[in-house]
Motif scaffolding. Structure first.
Motif, PDB file in Angstrom:
ATOM      1  N   ASN A   1     -40.198 -98.382 -20.467  1.00 60.09           N
ATOM      2  CA  ASN A   1     -38.893 -98.953 -20.115  1.00 60.09           C
ATOM      3  C   ASN A   1     -37.804 -97.929 -20.378  1.00 60.09           C
ATOM      4  OD1 ASN A   1     -39.650-100.175 -23.025  1.00 60.09           O
ATOM      5  ND2 ASN A   1     -37.465 -99.694 -22.972  1.00 60.09           N
ATOM      6  N   SER A   2     -36.713 -98.077 -19.648  1.00 59.66           N
ATOM      7  CA  SER A   2     -35.580 -97.182 -19.815  1.00 59.66           C
ATOM      8  C   SER A   2     -34.802 -97.553 -21.068  1.00 59.66           C
ATOM      9  CB  SER A   2     -34.649 -97.272 -18.600  1.00 59.66           C
ATOM     10  OG  SER A   2     -34.004 -98.543 -18.582  1.00 59.66           O
ATOM     11  N   GLN A   3     -33.932 -96.652 -21.465  1.00 60.36           N
ATOM     12  CA  GLN A   3     -32.961 -97.011 -22.474  1.00 60.36           C
ATOM     13  C   GLN A   3     -31.983 -98.018 -21.873  1.00 60.36           C
ATOM     14  OE1 GLN A   3     -31.132 -93.332 -23.580  1.00 60.36           O
ATOM     15  NE2 GLN A   3     -32.951 -92.532 -24.603  1.00 60.36           N
ATOM     16  N   PRO A   4     -31.447 -98.937 -22.670  1.00 57.97           N
ATOM     17  CA  PRO A   4     -30.483 -99.893 -22.117  1.00 57.97           C
ATOM     18  C   PRO A   4     -29.187 -99.201 -21.721  1.00 57.97           C
ATOM     19  CG  PRO A   4     -30.631-100.132 -24.502  1.00 57.97           C
ATOM     20  CD  PRO A   4     -31.716 -99.169 -24.107  1.00 57.97           C
ATOM     21  N   ALA A   5     -28.590 -99.681 -20.646  1.00 62.13           N
ATOM     22  CA  ALA A   5     -27.282 -99.206 -20.200  1.00 62.13           C
ATOM     23  C   ALA A   5     -26.333-100.395 -20.199  1.00 62.13           C
ATOM     24  CB  ALA A   5     -27.363 -98.590 -18.812  1.00 62.13           C
ATOM     25  N   THR A   6     -25.135-100.179 -20.665  1.00 55.82           N
ATOM     26  CA  THR A   6     -24.164-101.264 -20.797  1.00 55.82           C
ATOM     27  C   THR A   6     -23.168-101.229 -19.651  1.00 55.82           C
ATOM     28  OG1 THR A   6     -24.351-101.208 -23.208  1.00 55.82           O
ATOM     29  CG2 THR A   6     -22.410-102.310 -22.280  1.00 55.82           C
ATOM     30  N   LEU A   7     -23.005-102.372 -19.004  1.00 54.60           N
ATOM     31  CA  LEU A   7     -21.975-102.524 -17.980  1.00 54.60           C
ATOM     32  C   LEU A   7     -20.777-103.228 -18.602  1.00 54.60           C
ATOM     33  CD1 LEU A   7     -20.920-102.391 -15.064  1.00 54.60           C
ATOM     34  CD2 LEU A   7     -22.056-104.587 -14.651  1.00 54.60           C
ATOM     35  N   THR A   8     -19.628-102.558 -18.559  1.00 53.64           N
ATOM     36  CA  THR A   8     -18.373-103.143 -19.015  1.00 53.64           C
ATOM     37  C   THR A   8     -17.539-103.490 -17.791  1.00 53.64           C
ATOM     38  OG1 THR A   8     -18.428-101.802 -21.036  1.00 53.64           O
ATOM     39  CG2 THR A   8     -16.318-102.790 -20.425  1.00 53.64           C
ATOM     40  N   VAL A   9     -17.063-104.720 -17.716  1.00 54.18           N
ATOM     41  CA  VAL A   9     -16.288-105.183 -16.568  1.00 54.18           C
ATOM     42  C   VAL A   9     -14.877-105.515 -17.043  1.00 54.18           C
ATOM     43  CG1 VAL A   9     -16.109-106.852 -14.692  1.00 54.18           C
ATOM     44  CG2 VAL A   9     -18.362-106.104 -15.488  1.00 54.18           C
ATOM     45  N   ASN A  10     -13.917-104.760 -16.536  1.00 50.75           N
ATOM     46  CA  ASN A  10     -12.518-105.027 -16.856  1.00 50.75           C
ATOM     47  C   ASN A  10     -11.946-106.038 -15.871  1.00 50.75           C
ATOM     48  OD1 ASN A  10     -12.439-103.202 -18.996  1.00 50.75           O
ATOM     49  ND2 ASN A  10     -11.932-101.494 -17.638  1.00 50.75           N
ATOM     50  N   PRO A  11     -11.231-107.029 -16.357  1.00 51.02           N
ATOM     51  CA  PRO A  11     -10.601-107.988 -15.430  1.00 51.02           C
ATOM     52  C   PRO A  11      -9.641-107.275 -14.492  1.00 51.02           C
ATOM     53  CG  PRO A  11     -10.505-108.776 -17.708  1.00 51.02           C
ATOM     54  CD  PRO A  11     -10.957-107.349 -17.764  1.00 51.02           C
TER      55      PRO A  11
ATOM     56  N   TYR B   1     -28.470-103.635 -19.327  1.00 52.17           N
ATOM     57  CA  TYR B   1     -29.471-103.613 -18.260  1.00 52.17           C
ATOM     58  C   TYR B   1     -30.583-102.637 -18.635  1.00 52.17           C
ATOM     59  CZ  TYR B   1     -26.144-106.193 -15.398  1.00 52.17           C
ATOM     60  OH  TYR B   1     -25.289-107.145 -14.910  1.00 52.17           O
ATOM     61  N   ILE B   2     -31.826-103.016 -18.338  1.00 48.75           N
ATOM     62  CA  ILE B   2     -32.998-102.190 -18.632  1.00 48.75           C
ATOM     63  C   ILE B   2     -33.910-102.205 -17.417  1.00 48.75           C
ATOM     64  CG2 ILE B   2     -35.088-101.982 -20.051  1.00 48.75           C
ATOM     65  CD1 ILE B   2     -33.574-103.121 -22.381  1.00 48.75           C
ATOM     66  N   ALA B   3     -34.518-101.058 -17.113  1.00 47.41           N
ATOM     67  CA  ALA B   3     -35.514-100.953 -16.046  1.00 47.41           C
ATOM     68  C   ALA B   3     -36.898-100.789 -16.666  1.00 47.41           C
ATOM     69  CB  ALA B   3     -35.205 -99.780 -15.134  1.00 47.41           C
ATOM     70  N   TYR B   4     -37.845-101.644 -16.289  1.00 50.62           N
ATOM     71  CA  TYR B   4     -39.237-101.520 -16.708  1.00 50.62           C
ATOM     72  C   TYR B   4     -40.029-100.909 -15.561  1.00 50.62           C
ATOM     73  CZ  TYR B   4     -38.676-104.158 -21.029  1.00 50.62           C
ATOM     74  OH  TYR B   4     -38.308-104.547 -22.290  1.00 50.62           O
ATOM     75  N   VAL B   5     -40.834 -99.905 -15.864  1.00 54.03           N
ATOM     76  CA  VAL B   5     -41.612 -99.199 -14.851  1.00 54.03           C
ATOM     77  C   VAL B   5     -43.089 -99.309 -15.226  1.00 54.03           C
ATOM     78  CG1 VAL B   5     -41.884 -97.065 -13.544  1.00 54.03           C
ATOM     79  CG2 VAL B   5     -39.687 -97.580 -14.650  1.00 54.03           C
ATOM     80  N   THR B   6     -43.923 -99.701 -14.265  1.00 51.77           N
ATOM     81  CA  THR B   6     -45.355 -99.875 -14.522  1.00 51.77           C
ATOM     82  C   THR B   6     -46.173 -99.220 -13.415  1.00 51.77           C
ATOM     83  OG1 THR B   6     -45.423-101.993 -13.345  1.00 51.77           O
ATOM     84  CG2 THR B   6     -44.956-102.070 -15.698  1.00 51.77           C
ATOM     85  N   ASN B   7     -47.409 -98.883 -13.755  1.00 51.26           N
ATOM     86  CA  ASN B   7     -48.422 -98.516 -12.758  1.00 51.26           C
ATOM     87  C   ASN B   7     -49.775 -98.986 -13.262  1.00 51.26           C
ATOM     88  OD1 ASN B   7     -49.164 -96.613 -14.664  1.00 51.26           O
ATOM     89  ND2 ASN B   7     -48.722 -94.827 -13.384  1.00 51.26           N
ATOM     90  N   SER B   8     -50.829 -98.494 -12.679  1.00 48.63           N
ATOM     91  CA  SER B   8     -52.158 -99.025 -12.993  1.00 48.63           C
ATOM     92  C   SER B   8     -52.638 -98.651 -14.381  1.00 48.63           C
ATOM     93  CB  SER B   8     -53.175 -98.537 -11.954  1.00 48.63           C
ATOM     94  OG  SER B   8     -53.273 -97.119 -11.993  1.00 48.63           O
ATOM     95  N   VAL B   9     -51.995 -97.678 -15.024  1.00 46.08           N
ATOM     96  CA  VAL B   9     -52.503 -97.230 -16.325  1.00 46.08           C
ATOM     97  C   VAL B   9     -51.507 -97.378 -17.456  1.00 46.08           C
ATOM     98  CG1 VAL B   9     -54.202 -95.653 -15.353  1.00 46.08           C
ATOM     99  CG2 VAL B   9     -51.878 -94.839 -15.759  1.00 46.08           C
TER     100      VAL B   9
END
Length: 706
Positions: free
Chosen positions: A335-345, A323-331
């Motif tokens: 983007n953030s560093q990627p974060a990994t979601l691990t889902v255990n059954p 997952y990555i978050a992109y942040v923008t404004n007028s100028v």
């Protein structure tokens, strides 16, 4: 490379302003001029004045920057500069204005939205009706006004005042800010004029353009904007004005610094959750407001995920990834560093045991409990979304309890159902389980409460237990003991029971006695929970204190809504439920193995998942469902605490779980092992085992049995 170059130019220009030795001209010479111009075309400062002049008349000490425009060419009590601020006084009668850069701006031109910001401090109250004291205007003497800021005391508390806005009208306040303002206090006022339709907007002390504001509602009367003006007249009181900025974006007039692109202050953190749990990512960013966010999963935009945090409920293995978050404004953007979601059954092998949900579904008086009912469908959608393993329902309509079989078929196929609870003739309880229900019982149904200190002779059977304590015994995978799920619905206020709190306390005492004399005698080592609507919002109430007393072994839990942080569950009829009356109270064994929990609200989900409606919580009930997740207490690691040898007697002491079985093996070579004692059942948290040994040397090991 265009955006990279633009950000580099911006950084260099900022460094030059603060004294760094980077040569902006050299950087621009590499061909970045076009990109830089593109970035700064988003906004323009049209007027900036901190009024850092010597004391005296503004039109004189400003060197011609400010002029008289009414009375034209003369001064009748001039606007004065004092301590680098201008003073507006209701006893004077001068209007002053300053030209905006690039003026004139036609209403039909490409630049027709304007913002102004200034700091104001009132030292004398305006009159009741007040007057306007600041506005945009054309280049004429006394015409073409827009976004007029008013001050007045009408409707304000004594000694306070308010601000309002009009645009085309000079006599009627179009909109009033409801905040009462105080004398001798600094306020930042921000206004916006949309010149294409002459709508004006006003903020007080805003942090962003999305903060609360008021807007005018008048007939359009456009103007060719050329100046910003201040006005002295009767009714405005006495005030000082400082730090005026006029521009074309909200961000540039809100602060006295140049716009800055976004930067990430706190990066995302990778996390691991069990399937069915909740995952939350958040990013903290800085930069000129407003900041916009877009979350991406595997490189693809997540629809409507445009907040600084991302919450994923009831995750499945399909949610696993980056997952990555992109942040923008007028100028600019970042983007953030990627974060990994691990889902255990979900399985007993990774510690997960079961999830439990309790829900008062407001069935009292319901006339339709079929799966066609909007209320029942809203309940069902929430259960399908949360997929709890075990559900305790309160307030199932007694006359429609048979419909719960259809409910299970429609919304929870494959679940088991126990519905044979006690009733007061109107409502009853039910328990549904993904796992096998091996037994169900209604306890204390109509039990006499007089032995527990409650007597009521006003109505027949008034001093009996109103409903019951309902139990389902459930086989949970990975548990070596049955799980006992209890639910109750303590008596609410009714016409026959003015002393309902006392009756609830007696019902709680009856439950406490039941646990001590029945549950713990028959099943001393089994895990158990009590949940339901206790009709008490104060945990110091006698009923709750009795349920949490030592004889029950029950423990208080505080699951909260992840968005509001509130543990309140009643009532969804309000924007913010104000009482917590629905509880999940686990016994000690499960309490020490809590994996998580939440109070669930569909109206707080953004975006709302496709299988839910935002108002499902309100349509379904006046209560909110509460869910908790528990780990398997029987998978707790253990170790041998001590080994003692006395002559030929060997004593082993190891950590244990009550009613768990262990085996002791012996070996003389660490290769060949023989069972020395099989199926040893623990009765506490430590197990002591002794045996005589004749041969030497000997090795021992302890195995926990399935």
């Amino acid at each position: 490379m265009r955006w990279i170059t633009a950000r580099l130019d911006y950084k260099a220009s900022r460094q030059r302003k603060t004294g760094c030795c980077i040569d902006v001209k050299k950087i621009l010479s590499i061909g970045a001029v076009t990109a830089l111009a593109t970035v700064w075309a988003h906004s323009t400062i049209l007027l900036n004045d901190s009024f850092s002049y010597t004391n005296g008349p503004l039109v004189t000490v400003s060197g011609g920057k400010w002029i008289h425009h009414s009375p034209s060419g003369s001064a009748t009590g001039e606007v004065a500069v004092a301590s680098e601020q201008i003073i507006l006084n209701r006893s004077n009668a001068e209007d002053v204005s300053a030209l905006l850069a690039g003026q004139p701006y036609s209403s039909a031109g490409t630049t027709n939205i304007f913002y102004a910001s200034f700091t104001v401090r009132f030292t004398t109250l305006p009159s009741a009706g007040g007057n306007y004291f600041a506005h945009f205007k054309d280049a004429g003497a006394s015409s073409g006004f827009g976004a007029r800021v008013w001050a007045f005391t009408s409707a304000a508390a004594p000694g306070m005042f308010r601000l309002g806005i009009s645009s085309t009208s000079s006599t009627i306040i179009s909109a009033t800010n409801p905040t009462d303002l105080a004398l001798n206090t600094d306020y930042q006022v921000v206004t916006r004029l949309v010149n294409s339709n002459s709508i004006a907007t006003l903020w007080i002390n805003p942090a962003s353009e999305s903060d609360p504001s008021i807007s005018s509602a008048e007939a359009p009367a456009t103007v060719t904007v050329a100046t910003y003006a201040f006005r002295e007249d009767s009714g405005i009181g006495v005030m000082s004005i400082d730090d005026l900025r006029v521009g074309t974006t909200f961000a540039e007039v809100l602060t006295n610094t140049s716009p800055s692109p976004p930067t990430i202050l706190t990066q995302l953190q990778s996390q691991t959750v069990t399937e069915g749990g909740t995952a939350m990512f958040s990013v903290v960013a800085d930069g000129t407001a407003p900041l916009s966010y877009q979350w991406k999963f595997g490189g693809t935009n997540l629809t409507s995920e445009t907040n600084s945090s991302l919450t994923l409920f009831s995750v499945t293995t399909n949610h696993a990834g980056d997952y990555i978050a992109y942040v923008t404004n007028s100028v600019g953007w970042t983007n953030s560093q990627p974060a990994t979601l691990t889902v255990n059954p979900r399985s007993s092998s990774n510690g997960f045991a079961f999830s439990l949900l309790t829900y008062n579904v407001r069935g009292n008086g319901a006339t339709n409990w079929s799966t066609n009912s909007p209320q029942v469908q809203a309940i069902g959608r929430q259960m399908q979304y949360l997929t709890p393993d075990i559900i305790t329902f309160n307030e199932i309509p007694w006359d429609f309890r048979y419909e719960m079989t259809n409910f299970i078929t429609a919304f929870l196929p494959g679940y088991h159902l126990a519905i044979s609870s006690g009733t007061d003739g109107f409502i009853c309880s039910a328990i549904a389980s993904r796992y096998s229900i091996t037994r169900s019982n209604k306890w204390l149904d109509g039990a006499d409460l007089k032995p527990f200190g409650y007597t009521n002779t006003s109505t027949a059977n008034a001093d009996n237990f109103t409903r019951d304590l309902f139990e389902a015994q459930i086989d949970v995978p990975g548990f070596n003991r049955p799980l006992h799920i209890f639910t109750t619905h303590l008596k609410a206020t009714g016409t026959n029971y003015s002393d309902s709190a006392a009756k609830r306390a007696a019902e709680a005492a009856a439950i406490t006695n039941f646990f001590a004399t029945n549950l713990f005698v028959l099943y001393p080592y089994d895990p158990y929970t009590l949940s339901g609507d206790m009709n008490e919002s104060d945990t110091n109430a006698l009923a709750i204190q009795r349920l949490l007393s030592a004889p029950t072994g029950l423990r208080l839990t505080n699951p909260t809504n992840p968005f509001t942080g509130s543990f309140n569950t009643y009532s969804t009829a309000t924007a913010n439920p104000g009482e917590r009356i629905d509880y999940i109270l686990p016994g000690n064994l499960l309490f020490t193995n809590i994996a998580g929990g939440q109070v669930f609200r569909t109206d707080k989900l953004n975006p709302v998942p496709p299988n839910l409606n935002s108002n499902d919580d309100k349509v379904a009930s006046d209560h909110l469902p509460v869910m908790m997740v528990f780990n398997n207490p029987y998978l707790t690691p253990f170790q041998i605490v001590s080994i003692n040898v006395s002559n030929q007697l060997v004593t082993l002491n190891w950590e244990a779980i009550s009613n768990r079985q262990y085996r002791v093996d012996v070996s003389s070579n660490l290769v060949d092992w023989v069972s020395l004692a099989d199926s040893q059942t623990a009765t506490g948290t430590n197990f002591v085992f002794s045996t005589n040994v004749t041969d030497s040397p000997q090795f021992f090991r302890v195995l926990r049995l399935p």
